[in-house]
Design a protein around this motif. Structure first.
Motif, PDB file in Angstrom:
ATOM      1  N   ALA A  96     136.710  14.351  82.083  1.00  0.00           N
ATOM      2  CA  ALA A  96     136.454  13.121  82.831  1.00  0.00           C
ATOM      3  C   ALA A  96     135.653  12.127  82.000  1.00  0.00           C
ATOM      4  O   ALA A  96     135.910  10.922  82.023  1.00  0.00           O
ATOM      5  CB  ALA A  96     135.712  13.440  84.131  1.00  0.00           C
ATOM      6  N   LEU A  97     134.676  12.657  81.231  1.00  0.00           N
ATOM      7  CA  LEU A  97     133.872  11.771  80.388  1.00  0.00           C
ATOM      8  C   LEU A  97     134.725  11.127  79.300  1.00  0.00           C
ATOM      9  O   LEU A  97     134.556   9.940  78.981  1.00  0.00           O
ATOM     10  CB  LEU A  97     132.718  12.560  79.761  1.00  0.00           C
ATOM     11  N   GLU A  98     135.629  11.916  78.713  1.00  0.00           N
ATOM     12  CA  GLU A  98     136.520  11.357  77.703  1.00  0.00           C
ATOM     13  C   GLU A  98     137.411  10.268  78.306  1.00  0.00           C
ATOM     14  O   GLU A  98     137.634   9.215  77.697  1.00  0.00           O
ATOM     15  CB  GLU A  98     137.374  12.465  77.092  1.00  0.00           C
ATOM     16  N   GLU A  99     137.923  10.560  79.513  1.00  0.00           N
ATOM     17  CA  GLU A  99     138.770   9.561  80.175  1.00  0.00           C
ATOM     18  C   GLU A  99     137.975   8.306  80.517  1.00  0.00           C
ATOM     19  O   GLU A  99     138.445   7.186  80.311  1.00  0.00           O
ATOM     20  CB  GLU A  99     139.372  10.162  81.445  1.00  0.00           C
ATOM     21  N   ASN A 100     136.723   8.522  81.016  1.00  0.00           N
ATOM     22  CA  ASN A 100     135.886   7.374  81.345  1.00  0.00           C
ATOM     23  C   ASN A 100     135.541   6.575  80.096  1.00  0.00           C
ATOM     24  O   ASN A 100     135.454   5.337  80.140  1.00  0.00           O
ATOM     25  CB  ASN A 100     134.595   7.833  82.040  1.00  0.00           C
ATOM     26  N   ALA A 101     135.302   7.290  78.983  1.00  0.00           N
ATOM     27  CA  ALA A 101     134.998   6.587  77.731  1.00  0.00           C
ATOM     28  C   ALA A 101     136.183   5.712  77.305  1.00  0.00           C
ATOM     29  O   ALA A 101     136.008   4.575  76.874  1.00  0.00           O
ATOM     30  CB  ALA A 101     134.651   7.590  76.639  1.00  0.00           C
ATOM     31  N   GLY A 102     137.393   6.273  77.466  1.00  0.00           N
ATOM     32  CA  GLY A 102     138.580   5.483  77.143  1.00  0.00           C
ATOM     33  C   GLY A 102     138.723   4.267  78.042  1.00  0.00           C
ATOM     34  O   GLY A 102     139.023   3.163  77.573  1.00  0.00           O
ATOM     35  N   LEU A 103     138.485   4.479  79.355  1.00  0.00           N
ATOM     36  CA  LEU A 103     138.581   3.355  80.287  1.00  0.00           C
ATOM     37  C   LEU A 103     137.502   2.319  80.000  1.00  0.00           C
ATOM     38  O   LEU A 103     137.750   1.111  80.088  1.00  0.00           O
ATOM     39  CB  LEU A 103     138.444   3.870  81.736  1.00  0.00           C
ATOM     40  N   HIS A 104     136.293   2.824  79.656  1.00  0.00           N
ATOM     41  CA  HIS A 104     135.205   1.897  79.352  1.00  0.00           C
ATOM     42  C   HIS A 104     135.547   1.046  78.134  1.00  0.00           C
ATOM     43  O   HIS A 104     135.318  -0.169  78.128  1.00  0.00           O
ATOM     44  CB  HIS A 104     133.923   2.694  79.106  1.00  0.00           C
ATOM     45  N   ALA A 105     136.083   1.697  77.113  1.00  0.00           N
ATOM     46  CA  ALA A 105     136.474   0.948  75.918  1.00  0.00           C
ATOM     47  C   ALA A 105     137.556  -0.075  76.249  1.00  0.00           C
ATOM     48  O   ALA A 105     137.546  -1.206  75.746  1.00  0.00           O
ATOM     49  CB  ALA A 105     136.956   1.910  74.833  1.00  0.00           C
ATOM     50  N   GLN A 106     138.507   0.344  77.100  1.00  0.00           N
ATOM     51  CA  GLN A 106     139.576  -0.574  77.492  1.00  0.00           C
ATOM     52  C   GLN A 106     139.021  -1.767  78.267  1.00  0.00           C
ATOM     53  O   GLN A 106     139.426  -2.914  78.046  1.00  0.00           O
ATOM     54  CB  GLN A 106     140.609   0.174  78.330  1.00  0.00           C
ATOM     55  N   LEU A 107     138.070  -1.484  79.186  1.00  0.00           N
ATOM     56  CA  LEU A 107     137.473  -2.567  79.962  1.00  0.00           C
ATOM     57  C   LEU A 107     136.686  -3.522  79.071  1.00  0.00           C
ATOM     58  O   LEU A 107     136.724  -4.743  79.265  1.00  0.00           O
ATOM     59  CB  LEU A 107     136.552  -1.979  81.043  1.00  0.00           C
ATOM     60  N   LEU A 108     135.961  -2.945  78.090  1.00  0.00           N
ATOM     61  CA  LEU A 108     135.222  -3.797  77.169  1.00  0.00           C
ATOM     62  C   LEU A 108     136.163  -4.703  76.386  1.00  0.00           C
ATOM     63  O   LEU A 108     135.894  -5.888  76.184  1.00  0.00           O
ATOM     64  CB  LEU A 108     134.393  -2.935  76.209  1.00  0.00           C
TER      65      LEU A 108
END
Length: 414
Positions: free
Chosen positions: A183-195
């Motif tokens: 989940a953290l890896e997925e959230n990190a990916g989503l966070h990077a995408q949002l940024l």
């Protein structure tokens, strides 16, 4: 490395190494027992049956190298192997006390091979069976079993049960950790995408802002300067009129240079920085009248109050753009600006009596690029407002902007 303590997942090299250690310990215990028994009772080791049992044990014990890696996948095989060891240890224990050393190998084997719960049963069996087979106590057999086996079995059950619970808890915790890491890896990916999207949106917004500011300052200023220069050329021998138009050129140039610099620094228009919105509107009307020769009437209704800077800038730029469009395209004889403060709304109306146009389906003229109306609409929509354009050929044009009347926190201009 004991079972209840041994990890359930070893790599292949670890499995082989652990199996070799258990085999070596078992054979060492068998050798010590054989030598001890030979030294203390030489006639016992000469018995053919004893020699056969020792030989069978010597062949049986190294099989742990093959059995150990399968302790988790094939528990029945492990139990069968351990029962074979118990049978050999019990049989050899009847031949002499020295074989008690070999029988004691059953303790590490029990913990190393069996499941946590079963390992304590193995320990109890290793402690009891050789002792009973030797008859090494004068107490009745049933009393020996009751006094030794019962506590061992009870302790084995309790400890084994707790160990099993811990194993299940650890397994669940590992599974939860794995899910959390995923989940953290997925959230990190989503966070990077949002940024990335936020950066792209910020760049696009800044480009649109700069485009609007350039249109509202530099482009309009240059258009005004060109208009004044053309008027100066048409003045002929009227030096006073020519001088007035040239003075307007100088004033427009200075004013628009200042506005361009303020736009680059994302500052409010100079008139808004120095005064409130109604006063800025009045000054805008006077300046436009001086440069265009068309009278502008500015009227304010309701209770004027300081608004958020973005709202005031938007209303000012809409009025500025509407006047510019009227001067370039409408050919009006008069223009009226009305700024109305009504409850939770602030409304701006810019009306002219010019030539008008036939609106398209979206309310824009057929060629809206030259009028700058699309940029005006984007400005209004950016602050949650609405823009309406009404026009009829020969009857003039009305531009209406409605914005939420959000005041500053302290009621004073920012």
């Amino acid at each position: 490395m004991l079972a209840g303590v041994l990890p359930t997942t070893l790599d292949r090299r670890g499995e082989r190494r652990a199996g070799c250690v258990f085999a070596g310990v078992s054979l060492a215990g068998l050798a010590i027992s054989s030598v001890w028994d030979a030294l203390t009772a030489a006639d016992a080791t000469s018995s053919p049956s004893t020699v056969v049992l020792i030989a069978v044990a010597a062949l049986w014990m190294p099989q742990v190298i093959w059995v150990f890696p399968r302790r988790s996948s094939n528990p029945a095989l492990v139990v069968a192997y351990y029962l074979g060891f118990l049978a050999l240890a019990t049989a050899l224990s009847t031949r002499g006390d020295g074989f008690g050393v070999f029988a004691s190998v059953g303790y590490p084997l029990a913990f190393g091979l069996l499941t946590p719960r079963m390992s304590f049963f193995g320990v109890a069996a290793t402690a009891i069976l050789p002792m009973v087979a030797r008859g090494g106590t004068d107490a009745p057999t049933w009393l020996t079993l009751l006094s030794v086996a019962a506590p061992l079995l009870y302790a084995g059950w309790v400890v084994g049960s707790e160990s099993e619970k811990r194993r299940r808890s650890n397994s669940q915790l590992e599974e939860a950790n794995a899910k959390l890491e995923a989940a953290l890896e997925e959230n990190a990916g989503l966070h990077a995408q949002l940024l990335s999207q936020a950066r792209e949106t910020g760049v696009l917004d800044e480009r649109q802002r700069m485009a609007g500011e350039i249109h509202d300052t530099i482009a309009q200023g240059l258009a005004g300067i060109i208009t004044q220069l053309q008027a100066a050329e048409r003045s002929g021998t009227d030096l006073e009129r020519r001088q007035r138009h040239l003075a307007n050129v100088h004033a427009l140039a200075r004013e628009n240079l200042t506005e361009a610099r303020r736009s680059v620094r994302a500052l409010r228009p100079e008139r808004l920085a120095d005064s409130r919105l109604p006063d800025a509107m009045a000054e805008l009307g006077r300046t436009w009248t001086d440069t265009s020769g068309v009278p502008v009437k500015v009227e304010v209704t309701g209770d004027p109050r300081p608004l958020l800077p973005d709202l005031e800038v938007t209303l000012y730029r809409v009025a500025q753009e509407a006047l510019t469009n009227a001067g370039k395209h409408a050919k009006p004889s008069r223009v009226a600006i009305t700024l109305s403060y009504v409850d939770e709304l602030v409304m701006l109306d810019v009306r002219d009596d010019g030539i008008g146009f036939t609106p398209a389906a979206n309310g824009m003229p057929a060629d809206c690029e030259g009028f700058g109306l699309s940029g005006m609409r984007q400005r209004v929509q950016r602050v949650a407002g609405t823009l309406a354009i009404e026009s009829t050929p020969g009857e003039g044009t009305t531009i209406n902007a409605q914005l939420p009347a959000i005041t500053t926190a302290n009621g004073e201009p920012s």
